[in-house]
Motif scaffolding. Structure first.
Motif, PDB file in Angstrom:
ATOM      1  N   PRO A 224       0.802  -1.123  -0.074  1.00 56.51           N
ATOM      2  CA  PRO A 224       0.138   0.014   0.092  1.00 56.51           C
ATOM      3  C   PRO A 224       1.046   1.187  -0.106  1.00 56.51           C
ATOM      4  O   PRO A 224       2.173   1.219  -0.018  1.00 56.51           O
ATOM      5  CB  PRO A 224      -0.788  -0.148   1.099  1.00 56.51           C
ATOM      6  CG  PRO A 224       0.232  -0.878   2.035  1.00 56.51           C
ATOM      7  CD  PRO A 224       0.897  -1.834   1.188  1.00 56.51           C
ATOM      8  N   ALA A 225       0.097   2.476  -0.150  1.00 56.68           N
ATOM      9  CA  ALA A 225       0.984   3.625  -0.021  1.00 56.68           C
ATOM     10  C   ALA A 225       1.264   3.941   1.153  1.00 56.68           C
ATOM     11  O   ALA A 225       2.003   4.960   1.233  1.00 56.68           O
ATOM     12  CB  ALA A 225       0.028   4.739  -0.705  1.00 56.68           C
ATOM     13  N   GLY A 226       0.824   3.322   2.349  1.00 58.34           N
ATOM     14  CA  GLY A 226       1.337   3.490   3.722  1.00 58.34           C
ATOM     15  C   GLY A 226       0.364   4.520   4.562  1.00 58.34           C
ATOM     16  O   GLY A 226      -0.519   4.904   3.859  1.00 58.34           O
ATOM     17  N   PRO A 227       0.757   4.427   5.691  1.00 57.84           N
ATOM     18  CA  PRO A 227      -0.063   4.956   6.789  1.00 57.84           C
ATOM     19  C   PRO A 227      -0.026   6.336   6.718  1.00 57.84           C
ATOM     20  O   PRO A 227      -1.033   7.182   7.143  1.00 57.84           O
ATOM     21  CB  PRO A 227       0.368   4.601   8.103  1.00 57.84           C
ATOM     22  CG  PRO A 227       1.910   4.182   7.810  1.00 57.84           C
ATOM     23  CD  PRO A 227       1.986   3.701   6.346  1.00 57.84           C
ATOM     24  N   ASP A 285      12.970  -7.281  -1.387  1.00 60.65           N
ATOM     25  CA  ASP A 285      12.230  -8.525  -2.306  1.00 60.65           C
ATOM     26  C   ASP A 285      10.855  -7.766  -2.719  1.00 60.65           C
ATOM     27  O   ASP A 285      10.313  -8.698  -3.577  1.00 60.65           O
ATOM     28  CB  ASP A 285      11.840  -9.686  -1.242  1.00 60.65           C
ATOM     29  CG  ASP A 285      10.705  -9.359  -0.493  1.00 60.65           C
ATOM     30  OD1 ASP A 285      10.414  -8.365  -0.188  1.00 60.65           O
ATOM     31  OD2 ASP A 285      10.016 -10.360  -0.228  1.00 60.65           O
ATOM     32  N   ALA A 286      10.588  -6.531  -2.704  1.00 55.99           N
ATOM     33  CA  ALA A 286       9.643  -6.054  -3.639  1.00 55.99           C
ATOM     34  C   ALA A 286      10.122  -5.503  -4.860  1.00 55.99           C
ATOM     35  O   ALA A 286      11.448  -5.650  -5.265  1.00 55.99           O
ATOM     36  CB  ALA A 286       9.065  -4.868  -2.905  1.00 55.99           C
ATOM     37  N   THR A 287       9.081  -5.193  -5.913  1.00 57.67           N
ATOM     38  CA  THR A 287       9.429  -4.798  -7.083  1.00 57.67           C
ATOM     39  C   THR A 287       9.621  -3.423  -7.014  1.00 57.67           C
ATOM     40  O   THR A 287       9.557  -2.673  -6.105  1.00 57.67           O
ATOM     41  CB  THR A 287       8.446  -5.011  -8.204  1.00 57.67           C
ATOM     42  OG1 THR A 287       7.218  -4.171  -7.415  1.00 57.67           O
ATOM     43  CG2 THR A 287       7.840  -6.127  -8.135  1.00 57.67           C
ATOM     44  N   GLY A 288      10.632  -2.777  -8.177  1.00 58.16           N
ATOM     45  CA  GLY A 288      11.064  -1.282  -8.207  1.00 58.16           C
ATOM     46  C   GLY A 288      12.265  -1.364  -9.168  1.00 58.16           C
ATOM     47  O   GLY A 288      12.961  -2.425  -9.317  1.00 58.16           O
ATOM     48  N   GLN A 298       8.815  -2.644   0.013  1.00 60.96           N
ATOM     49  CA  GLN A 298       8.591  -3.784   1.053  1.00 60.96           C
ATOM     50  C   GLN A 298       8.235  -3.351   2.330  1.00 60.96           C
ATOM     51  O   GLN A 298       7.462  -4.127   3.053  1.00 60.96           O
ATOM     52  CB  GLN A 298      10.069  -4.431   1.049  1.00 60.96           C
ATOM     53  CG  GLN A 298       9.975  -5.762   1.726  1.00 60.96           C
ATOM     54  CD  GLN A 298      11.228  -6.241   2.039  1.00 60.96           C
ATOM     55  OE1 GLN A 298      12.326  -5.732   1.468  1.00 60.96           O
ATOM     56  NE2 GLN A 298      11.346  -7.637   2.504  1.00 60.96           N
ATOM     57  N   VAL A 299       8.539  -2.086   2.805  1.00 57.59           N
ATOM     58  CA  VAL A 299       8.000  -1.452   4.110  1.00 57.59           C
ATOM     59  C   VAL A 299       6.374  -1.365   4.098  1.00 57.59           C
ATOM     60  O   VAL A 299       5.931  -1.821   5.067  1.00 57.59           O
ATOM     61  CB  VAL A 299       8.558  -0.124   4.337  1.00 57.59           C
ATOM     62  CG1 VAL A 299       8.012   0.700   5.447  1.00 57.59           C
ATOM     63  CG2 VAL A 299      10.080  -0.149   4.758  1.00 57.59           C
TER      64      VAL A 299
END
Length: 653
Positions: A224-227, A285-288, A298-299
């Motif tokens: 997600p875009a984050g909190p 390990d996320a895409t980018g 990943q965060v």
């Protein structure tokens, strides 16, 4: 950097030839209408849709699709057109979803022809609506802007077109639906879910999606875009947006911030420690496109995993409680079972089932939390300075960056199910909204010393400022301070002694007026230059760096004129590189009444002590925000500020 818009927010458009990209997860119909100076659609010839996909300066898709690209040439539009509204609708009569609540929230972006993104908008909060006005491009004083709209219509295309003043709305809606039905054989479906245990993991701000291993519990993890974005969507007080739910189906926790073009795949995942166990976590390990982007994604993948697995646990507990209550009520409703051993046995059975369900849910939660904790232990040491905690060793080797990082850490977030599992709270750079460091009396319920709370609030503001200064290349971030009463001189001393402020902190009413007038003039000049396409006409002595204004002890030293300028900076400043950080107690400004409500809503509220005030927009968890803190006895603040000052003196080296 692209602007991430919220409902009602606008953003200037730097070009007149644009693409509008839509990502909806399931096939939707995309169209556009042209509006006059009153926003009215004059006739069917002002509507671009699958049955008539081209108009002067406008072209839309000819079929339903999960992803769309709409072409817009604003210079080619008729002079009578002052508005272009982008419409999305669900196909009817094809057995698909009947409302947007069954889909992940659509994402829409405005880009240049080269793909450079100008602004993006995630349309959250949709429920029974089957059509929505996503955004609009509008002409204002010979300049074009984009505004995020997100207005949904439960009555579908007909109601939406009627609302735009089209007399033949219902007839045209039928034409569009017929054209879509004829073209459904050509409709573009979303990518299929892989069946081999992998997941499609999407990145909120990178250009997105590749297969990656399953997260805790084996479920898919879209990042997600984050909190910080969640708090933006949820509002200043953290009010949650309901998660979409299908009747009788599970909650869909997929965050809407996703893109469709795929960056390079992530690095290989380490093999499982033993057969049957989850893979050992790997940082990045996320895409980018870069390691920084992969770590960022990943965060927020970890954040979404924690939100989802906690929601599943809480839902299981609620179900167990409800089931036990129903079974106990059933026992009590039968007179034969109220006395004797039959009733006791039924009650014992109900409680045993309840305990068993709770135990299974807790075991699944503990398993997922353990996997997330292991991932956090791997990711935290790998974070670059802009993402890292102040306790990280990376600060010992700090050097001014050559480029602005994609995000900045403003603290940590956690849930009560495991308070030691902290997720970094990252926000995108440049800042798209100001910060409000709350020194208010509302926090004294847990922190009784009001004077100490105000001191901590200023210290927190200094910590955020130091991180912002350290994140920007030398000379590309300027800081101004208003401390009208001079009450925070000791707290601002590290910034003053390191010589990283543009000028000494301003005090008194005259100092407040001078700083606000200077920054307001800068906003006006840059806005005029952008609108006129004459950036080279800016005064040679204008500081083109990003600007931060810290205001302490508001409203001391502020008159009505100063308050108006402050609101103007909060509203218009971020778009042209002027940002606001307030250190204030809202109750102290109560005399201004509702005048300041837009100011508070425009800022992201942070606290100097842990506080439960942020909510994610998917499942509505209340997250505890932990402000950044320096390790006891650490000299990292002075070291970092000295490094910033040295880089400025040495021309960035």
């Amino acid at each position: 950097m692209a602007a991430e818009l919220v409902r009602g927010q606008n953003h200037p458009l730097p070009w007149t030839r644009l693409e509008i990209r839509v990502s909806a997860g399931e096939p939707v119909v995309a169209g556009a209408t042209l509006g006059d100076d009153r926003g009215r659609v004059r006739g069917v010839e002002w509507v671009a849709h699958p049955g008539s996909p081209t108009l002067p300066g406008l072209e839309v898709s000819q079929q339903a699709a999960a992803d769309h690209r709409l072409a817009v040439d604003l210079d080619a539009l008729p002079d009578t057109v002052h508005r272009v509204s982008v419409l999305l609708a669900l196909p009817v009569g094809v057995g698909g979803p009947g409302s947007f609540r069954a889909l992940p929230a659509p994402f829409i972006a405005v880009t240049g022809l080269d793909g450079t993104e100008v602004a993006g908008f995630t349309i959250t909060g949709l429920d029974t609506e089957s059509a929505v006005v996503a955004l609009e491009l509008y002409r204002r004083q010979d300049a074009w802007k984009v505004r995020a709209v997100g207005q949904g219509y439960a009555g579908g295309l007909a109601d939406m077109l009627t609302d735009q003043g089209l007399p033949e709305a219902r007839e045209l809606a039928g034409v569009i639906e017929d054209a879509v039905a004829r073209g459904l054989a050509r409709s573009v479906a979303p990518p299929p879910r892989p069946a081999d245990g992998t997941r499609v993991r999407t990145a909120p701000h990178g250009e997105s999606a590749q297969s990656a291993p399953t997260g805790p519990g084996g479920a898919a993890r879209p990042a997600p875009a984050g909190p910080a974005d969640a708090a933006r969507d949820a509002g200043p007080e953290g009010q949650p947006v309901p998660a979409p739910r299908e009747p009788g189906g599970p909650v869909d926790y997929t965050h809407p911030g996703r893109r469709t073009s795929a960056p390079p795949p992530p690095p290989p995942v380490a093999p499982a420690a033993q057969p049957g166990q989850a893979p050992r976590p790997v940082a990045g390990d996320a895409t980018g496109w870069s390691m920084e982007e992969r770590l960022y994604n990943q965060v927020w993948g970890m954040f979404e995993d924690l939100a989802r697995t906690t929601a599943a646990y809480r839902s299981a507990v609620d179900f167990a409680d409800s089931r036990m209550e129903q079974e106990l009520d059933k026992v009590l409703s039968d007179p034969r079972s109220r006395i004797g051993g039959t009733g006791d046995a039924a009650r014992d059975t109900a409680r045993a089932k309840h305990a068993d369900l709770i135990g299974q849910a807790r075991a699944a939660l503990d398993r997922d939390l353990a996997q997330l904790a292991a991932e956090a232990d791997v990711v935290e040491p790998a974070l670059p300075p802009a993402f890292a905690a102040w306790s990280s060793p990376v600060w010992q080797a700090y050097r001014a960056p050559m480029e602005i990082p994609m995000a900045l850490r403003l603290g940590d977030l956690h849930l009560p199910e495991r308070i030691d599992l902290r997720i970094p709270m990252l926000v995108r750079l440049p800042l798209e909204r100001g910060l409000w460091i709350d020194s208010g009396k509302a926090l004294t319920n847990t922190f009784t010393d009001a004077a100490e709370l105000r001191r901590l609030a200023v210290d927190t503001a200094v910590a955020h400022t130091a991180r912002l200064l350290a994140a920007y290349p030398a000379g590309e971030f300027s800081v101004h301070v208003i401390d009208a009463a001079g009450s925070a001189a000791a707290a601002f001393a590290p910034l003053v002694s390191a010589d990283v402020l543009t000028r000494p902190p301003a005090s008194g009413a005259a100092g407040v007026s001078e700083v606000l007038a200077r920054l307001t003039q800068r906003v006006d000049l840059v806005q005029m230059a952008v609108r006129g396409g004459a950036a080279d006409a800016l005064p040679p002595d204008l500081d083109v760096a990003e600007q931060l204004l810290i205001v302490n002890d508001f409203p001391h030293g502020f008159d009505d004129r100063a308050v108006t300028r402050l609101r103007y900076l909060a509203d218009e400043g971020p778009a042209v590189g002027v940002h606001l950080m307030m250190v204030a107690d809202r109750e102290d400004a109560a005399e201004y009444g509702p005048l300041l409500d837009p100011l508070w809503r425009a800022l992201l509220r942070l606290t100097p002590v842990p506080d439960d005030h942020l909510a994610d927009p998917w499942v509505g968890h209340t997250w505890t925000y932990d402000p950044p803190s320096f390790p006891p006895g650490s000299d990292v603040l002075r070291q970092v500020l000295d490094g910033v000052a040295a880089a400025r003196r040495n021309g960035g080296r």
